[in-house]
Write an enzyme that holds these catalytic residues in place. Structure first.
Site, PDB file in Angstrom:
ATOM      1  N   SER A 131      22.574 -14.092 -26.761  1.00  0.00           N
ATOM      2  CA  SER A 131      22.151 -13.077 -25.765  1.00  0.00           C
ATOM      3  C   SER A 131      21.785 -13.883 -24.329  1.00  0.00           C
ATOM      4  CB  SER A 131      21.100 -12.384 -26.268  1.00  0.00           C
ATOM      5  OG  SER A 131      21.294 -11.821 -27.672  1.00  0.00           O
ATOM      6  N   HIS A 144      20.434 -10.571 -10.206  1.00  0.00           N
ATOM      7  CA  HIS A 144      20.919 -10.982  -8.835  1.00  0.00           C
ATOM      8  C   HIS A 144      20.500 -10.084  -7.860  1.00  0.00           C
ATOM      9  CE1 HIS A 144      23.889 -13.571 -10.972  1.00  0.00           C
ATOM     10  NE2 HIS A 144      24.127 -12.386 -11.641  1.00  0.00           N
ATOM     11  N   CYS A 200      22.061  -9.272 -29.209  1.00  0.00           N
ATOM     12  CA  CYS A 200      22.886  -8.913 -30.252  1.00  0.00           C
ATOM     13  C   CYS A 200      21.859  -9.203 -31.624  1.00  0.00           C
ATOM     14  CB  CYS A 200      23.901 -10.509 -30.405  1.00  0.00           C
ATOM     15  SG  CYS A 200      25.253 -10.156 -31.826  1.00  0.00           S
TER      16      CYS A 200
END
Length: 273
Positions: A118, A123, A146
């Site tokens: 994972s 950003h 996951c």
């Protein structure tokens, strides 16, 4: 793992469903002069630099119960920053109720999870309009897990970690897992709306729209602040110092910017209010 009837299922192997929360937050500001525009960008760059973003994502990892394996972070010149974390599973320390449709914590005070392969990324994108004084700051955040845990449990904390005028969110469950009889499960928890994972005080402050594709396990929600106080959108000046005509023009520009971002299209007319 509970099925749609709430009973306990026995899986064949590991729960490898991938759950991804992607969302964008926007902060809108009016910068009257070139100097104010530069100061706003410098302020945003300092407020949301790579170090602070790393601290926020570390808290997210704690909330969803993840071990941080690796951190890559970068402040960019002239502006912006990025942080990427690779995360892996942690032991379950208490009963796993992470998939219930309820808001997650505002602080990373609980570790309940089982996940692997994972990542968490962020950003930032500061930018400005070339000629009408509008500056915006956007942060793109992805939390991909996951296993049993849903990254939606980190959503409440993330919304409160940023100054969010507009938020757009996408949640999707991919892949499938099997029970011991081989039956496939393409989602392991009930969900009607991302809104069910957001605290009531936040819901009350925002106008919201849902666009969900239930049969594909795709959920989309976007939010825009209901109240508009001009002073909250001015940088380096106060509303009382503006000429009334200038104040009306700036208000329309800001509201137009927010509506265009919220609806995802350019408007031909400036809304009047």
């Amino acid at each position: 793992m509970p099925d749609s009837l709430g009973t306990k299922l026995k899986l064949h192997g590991f729960n490898n469903l991938t759950k991804t929360l992607s969302f964008n937050i926007y902060d809108i500001c009016y910068t009257q002069t070139d100097a104010q525009q530069r100061e706003y960008i410098e302020y945003i760059d300092e407020e949301y630099n790579a170090e602070r973003l790393t601290n926020i994502l570390t808290d997210v990892a704690d909330i969803i119960g993840a071990n941080i394996l690796n951190i890559a972070r970068q402040d960019y010149d002239p502006q912006g920053a990025s942080v990427t974390m690779l995360i892996s599973e942690e032991p379950v320390l208490s009963q796993d109720r992470s998939n219930t449709e309820s808001p997650g914590p505002l602080l990373p005070d609980a570790v309940v999870a089982h996940l692997d392969k994972s990542h968490i990324t962020v950003h930032t994108y500061p930018e400005s309009h070339p000629d009408n004084g509008i500056s915006t700051f956007r942060a793109d955040i992805d939390v991909s897990t996951c296993g049993r845990i849903s990254p939606l449990k980190a959503l409440n904390y993330l919304i409160h970690s940023f100054e969010s005028d507009i938020v757009t969110m996408d949640y999707r469950v991919r892949g499938f897992t099997r029970d011991v009889k081989g039956r496939k499960y393409f989602i392991d928890h009930k969900i009607n709306s991302i809104q069910n994972y957001i605290a009531r005080d936040t819901l009350d402050r925002y106008q919201m729209i849902d666009v969900n594709v239930y049969q594909e396990n795709i959920f989309h929600t976007k939010m825009m602040l209901k109240e508009f106080d001009l002073d909250n959108y001015l940088f380096g000046v106060q509303a009382r110092d503006l000429d009334p005509a200038d104040s009306r023009t700036i208000r329309r520009r800001l509201q137009r910017e927010m509506l265009e971002i919220f609806y995802g299209r350019n408007l031909t007319k400036i809304p009047k209010k």
